[in-house]
Enzyme design. Structure first.
Site, mmCIF file in Angstrom:
data_model
loop_
_atom_site.group_PDB
_atom_site.id
_atom_site.type_symbol
_atom_site.label_atom_id
_atom_site.label_comp_id
_atom_site.label_asym_id
_atom_site.label_seq_id
_atom_site.Cartn_x
_atom_site.Cartn_y
_atom_site.Cartn_z
ATOM 1 N N ARG A 198 52.701 39.782 46.884
ATOM 2 C CA ARG A 198 52.629 39.185 45.163
ATOM 3 C C ARG A 198 53.502 38.830 44.098
ATOM 4 O O ARG A 198 53.225 38.559 43.094
ATOM 5 C CB ARG A 198 51.606 40.834 44.373
ATOM 6 N N VAL A 243 41.721 36.938 42.240
ATOM 7 C CA VAL A 243 42.164 37.434 43.731
ATOM 8 C C VAL A 243 43.845 38.216 43.233
ATOM 9 O O VAL A 243 43.998 37.834 42.499
ATOM 10 C CB VAL A 243 42.900 36.026 45.135
ATOM 11 N N GLU A 244 44.285 38.554 44.825
ATOM 12 C CA GLU A 244 45.081 39.860 45.526
ATOM 13 C C GLU A 244 45.086 40.789 44.047
ATOM 14 O O GLU A 244 46.337 41.171 43.427
ATOM 15 C CB GLU A 244 46.552 38.803 45.072
ATOM 16 N N GLY A 245 44.678 41.230 43.922
ATOM 17 C CA GLY A 245 44.047 42.250 42.848
ATOM 18 C C GLY A 245 43.616 41.739 41.103
ATOM 19 O O GLY A 245 44.463 40.913 40.583
#
Length: 823
Positions: free
Chosen positions: A377, A499-501
């Site tokens: 991230r 996305v990704e949290g």
């Protein structure tokens, strides 16, 4: 007596401001009282009362045994009641990351020299060569219209090139056949490719982010590494990773997908394995993946691995062709056809050694994911989005100079200047932020909190930049087609947000939620001390930490108050006259943030988890402190270029105003109104005085985007600017200097037309008439005509027959054309 009160107050404030210890304060106050006793003219009764009050406070606080028995023990009992018990998943998340510069910001007194002493790594010659060669070649192969509208995929030649040049193996070490790039080079590649094409950016990012390669490098067995990593590096294996499902998105620990340990048949033999049932969606690269990483909860009802039945979240690597795997269908995320789709399976049997790391890593999947997630991230999404923001700045600045209305470039209109300035300032901030987090990874950190900050703010700033770019381009940005270089970037901006949290989750729950415990100098230590088994040791350690924490809070209150009054201007900071005020302002808000964070945690206790908006605003302050630090670090690393000062100033004023807004938001919604008023007096003793960037600064910053310069080059470095055929941005960059050179000639021609000295039905006739009237030379006329022709090409938009817009027809015609060319 008034002088005595003022002296004691001043001595207390000074001691706290300098982070003096309790014993230091006691000695200083005793010295003040002694001085007044010996040389003052205060009545003895007042002096006696003052000494008695001082001794009543100082003796219990400095007598350790008395303090622990009568004060700390009671506070510890209250602390245990109000402090929430951390779940195992929360504890894993806290243990997974490291603490870097964000920890300094939580102290309330950041050591700026420590930040500036950090070495900024440079790209190696090999990494630079890859950017200048392979990345440039890949960018020249990408055609977003062809990818998104015609083929719904990158061309086979592009896929083959990416595999051959090991774009999927940037993080894989050279001993396994990968490129072994640094995080900084990883960022640079994604910035260039992702800015050019969201499809290509996503395709390159995923194999180099959280997925099989990253997990194998950290946890795989030697056999798994030797088998998979060389194949992943050259694209013989295409990976995907299945985590998200229909009922488990942001709450990844609630995944219903399960595996049952059992005996089964594999390649004609009875082996120990797992029977898996799963349903995943939104899985990037799934439609073309040859090996599937999978997260699931593992159960061992028959005790084949041990005594634990619910082993926990585990990770496995499964071949695509395993019997029962449903894979290949595609999602279509906002008309951006990067490979993304569902994967499903019911009662699929695989051997136990498909677990990443082997059976000994069963149940450790959540820790494995959290430890790797922060690294991915910190690079993937911030880099791709920074590339998009930079390219939007580059193209919009050029377009705003080339495109004219009312006989002047649209970039000269104040409304457009306002949007251009926002674009430049936010791009500057996003770029500094993404670089600082990538460098943290290269320095061996696992930046869990900075990665959340980078993911949220880089994607949000990029979305804002692209939106402003669309407003300026107007119809040029709206009409899709081969000439449109902006519309797809605007169209896909929400993907990075979700996305990704998802960004709402990241801002409201993660940034401050993790940072308050992980980065605070005392909170995590106090939690650990309170859990010690030995009562005497627990009381001893907690007592020490507690009173250090109290001193820390009082010190920050004094620093916030005094610096809010303007005394911070006398503090020593590393920098020159222009940037020194920025360091002092960050120091002031760091103290205010640390104070408010402590009081908020004390007020809400365990309920702070549910007060998401309070947490979000505190997270905003922490984020802006980190972003401000990153911008100053960037400015220093680049040698303090004076020409960049307007952009830095704009970005910093925007940052400071955001901090003020967030702090006021916390205070306005604080449940205890008396405490809120007291804190407001400390944090804003002269009122809220931060302002947004002004019109004059907007004009200066916007002007920097409208002309070629070193500042503009630094702001947009790492983007694809080559003037290749069909790449409109490259063509605009090549045209921009000539447009600027032609502007005085165009004004001369326009003046002559108004005065009746030149006439003609078309622009070409007017220019020829001006030559005949000897108002322009032949060379000047050629420049004007060439610029006009190329300008019309750039501002043109696409037109289609109805059949061409039918995707199926377009693809069929395109395939026919390719077959004809091949024949």
């Amino acid at each position: 007596m008034l002088w005595l009160i003022l002296s004691v107050t001043g001595a207390t404030l000074l001691t706290a401001y300098l982070n003096g210890k309790l014993i230091t304060w006691s000695i200083v106050i005793a010295a003040v009282l002694l001085g007044f006793s010996m040389f003052g003219s205060i009545h003895w009764a007042w002096l006696a009362c003052s000494w008695m009050l001082f001794l009543a406070i100082a003796i219990p606080l400095n007598a350790t045994d008395i303090r622990r028995q009568h004060i700390t023990s009671r506070l510890l009992r209250a602390y245990l009641k109000m402090t929430p018990t951390l779940s195992s998943t929360e504890q894993i998340a806290l243990d997974a990351g490291t603490v870097g510069w964000e920890g300094e910001l939580f102290t309330g007194n950041p050591k700026w020299k420590q930040l500036l002493r950090r070495r900024t790594p440079e790209l190696t010659l090999e990494e630079r060569a890859f950017l200048d060669d392979q990345c440039e070649t890949l960018c020249s192969m990408l055609d977003e219209w062809q990818i998104c509208h015609v083929d719904a995929d990158m061309s086979p030649e592009t896929w083959d090139f990416m595999k051959k040049e090991r774009f999927f193996g940037m993080i894989i070490p050279k001993e396994y056949g990968g490129l072994g790039f640094s995080a900084l080079a990883h960022r640079a590649v994604l910035q260039k490719v992702g800015g050019m094409s969201a499809v290509a950016g996503s395709t390159v990012a995923v194999p180099n982010s959280l997925g099989p390669a990253e997990l194998l490098l950290h946890y795989g067995t030697e056999e798994q590494k030797n088998h998979y990593l060389p194949r992943l590096a050259v694209g013989k294996e295409i990976p995907c990773f299945g985590l998200t499902g229909p009922t488990a998105g942001s709450d990844a620990t609630s995944i219903p997908d399960r595996g049952i340990v059992c005996m089964g048949e594999w390649e004609g033999k009875q082996v120990l394995g797992m029977r898996l049932t799963f349903d995943k969606r939104y899985i990037t690269l799934a439609p073309v993946a040859t090996v599937v990483g999978l997260a699931f909860r593992l159960y061992d009802p028959d005790g084949l691995l041990g005594e634990t039945e619910d082993i926990g979240i585990s990770l496995a690597l499964i071949p695509r062709d395993v019997k029962g795997m449903e894979i290949g269908k595609r999602h279509l995320p906002l008309n951006s056809p990067f490979m993304n789709g569902p994967i499903r399976g019911k009662d699929i049997f695989v051997p136990i050694d498909t677990l990443i790391g082997g059976p000994q890593m069963a149940g450790h999947g959540w820790r494995m994911l959290v430890e790797c997630l922060s690294v991915g991230r910190a690079i993937s999404l911030p880099s791709n989005n920074t590339g998009a923001a930079k390219l939007a700045c580059l193209s919009t600045g050029a377009y705003a100079r080339i495109r004219q209305q009312f006989n002047m470039p649209i970039g000269r209109f104040e409304g457009v200047e306002e949007a251009l300035a926002r674009m430049a300032g936010r791009t500057y901030a996003a770029s500094a932020l993404s670089k600082m987090t990538a460098i943290a990874v290269d320095q061996g950190e696992k930046p869990s909190v900075p990665s959340a900050i980078a993911k949220y703010h880089a994607t949000e700033k990029s979305r804002q930049v692209v939106t402003d770019a669309m407003d300026i381009h107007a119809g040029k940005g709206v009409i899709l087609g081969p000439r449109n270089y902006l519309g797809r970037a605007w169209q896909v901006a929400p993907m990075s947000i979700t996305v990704e949290g998802a960004n709402i989750l990241t801002r409201n729950m993660m940034i401050f939620g993790q940072g308050a415990i992980r980065c605070h100098p005392y909170v995590l230590k106090e939690l650990q001390a309170a859990q010690l088994d030995d009562h005497h040791e627990r009381l001893k350690v907690f007592d020490k930490l507690l009173f250090q924490h109290i001193g820390h809070t009082i010190g920050n209150a004094c620093r916030a108050f005094l610096m809010g009054l303007g005394t911070g201007r006398f503090s020593a900071v590393p920098s020159d006259r222009r940037t020194g005020r920025y360091y002092r302002k960050l120091s002031r808000y760091s103290a205010a943030f640390a104070l408010l964070a402590d009081v908020t945690m004390l007020t809400f206790g365990g309920k702070l988890k549910q007060k998401e908006r309070i947490s979000a605003r505190l997270g905003d302050v922490l984020s802006q402190l980190y972003i401000g630090s990153a911008m100053l670090k960037r400015f220093e690393d680049q040698g303090r270029p004076a020409a960049d000062q307007p952009i830095l100033a704009w970005a910093f004023y925007d940052c400071a105003f955001a901090m003020q807004t967030a702090l006021r938001g916390v205070l306005d919604n604080f449940p205890n109104k008396f405490m809120a008023a007291f804190l407001r007096m400390i944090i804003f003793p002269l009122g809220a005085r931060e302002k947004r960037p002004g019109d004059r600064l907007d004009h200066k910053v916007a002007s920097l985007l409208l002309s070629p310069s070193e500042t503009r080059d630094r702001l947009t470095d790492g983007t694809y600017k080559t003037a290749s055929k069909g790449w409109v941005i490259g063509e605009m960059e090549a045209l921009l200097p000539e447009v600027i050179a032609a502007e005085p000639l165009a004004r001369k021609l326009e003046k002559a037309i108004r005065q009746g000295m030149v006439n003609g039905d078309s622009y070409q006739q007017q220019v020829r008439h001006a030559v005949q009237a000897k108002l322009l030379s032949k060379k000047e006329a050629e420049l004007l005509l060439d610029v006009n022709e190329r300008t019309m090409e750039i501002i043109a938009v696409d037109e289609f027959d109805s059949d061409e817009l039918r995707a199926a027809t377009s693809r069929r015609l395109n395939r026919q054309t390719r077959r004809q060319k091949a024949a």
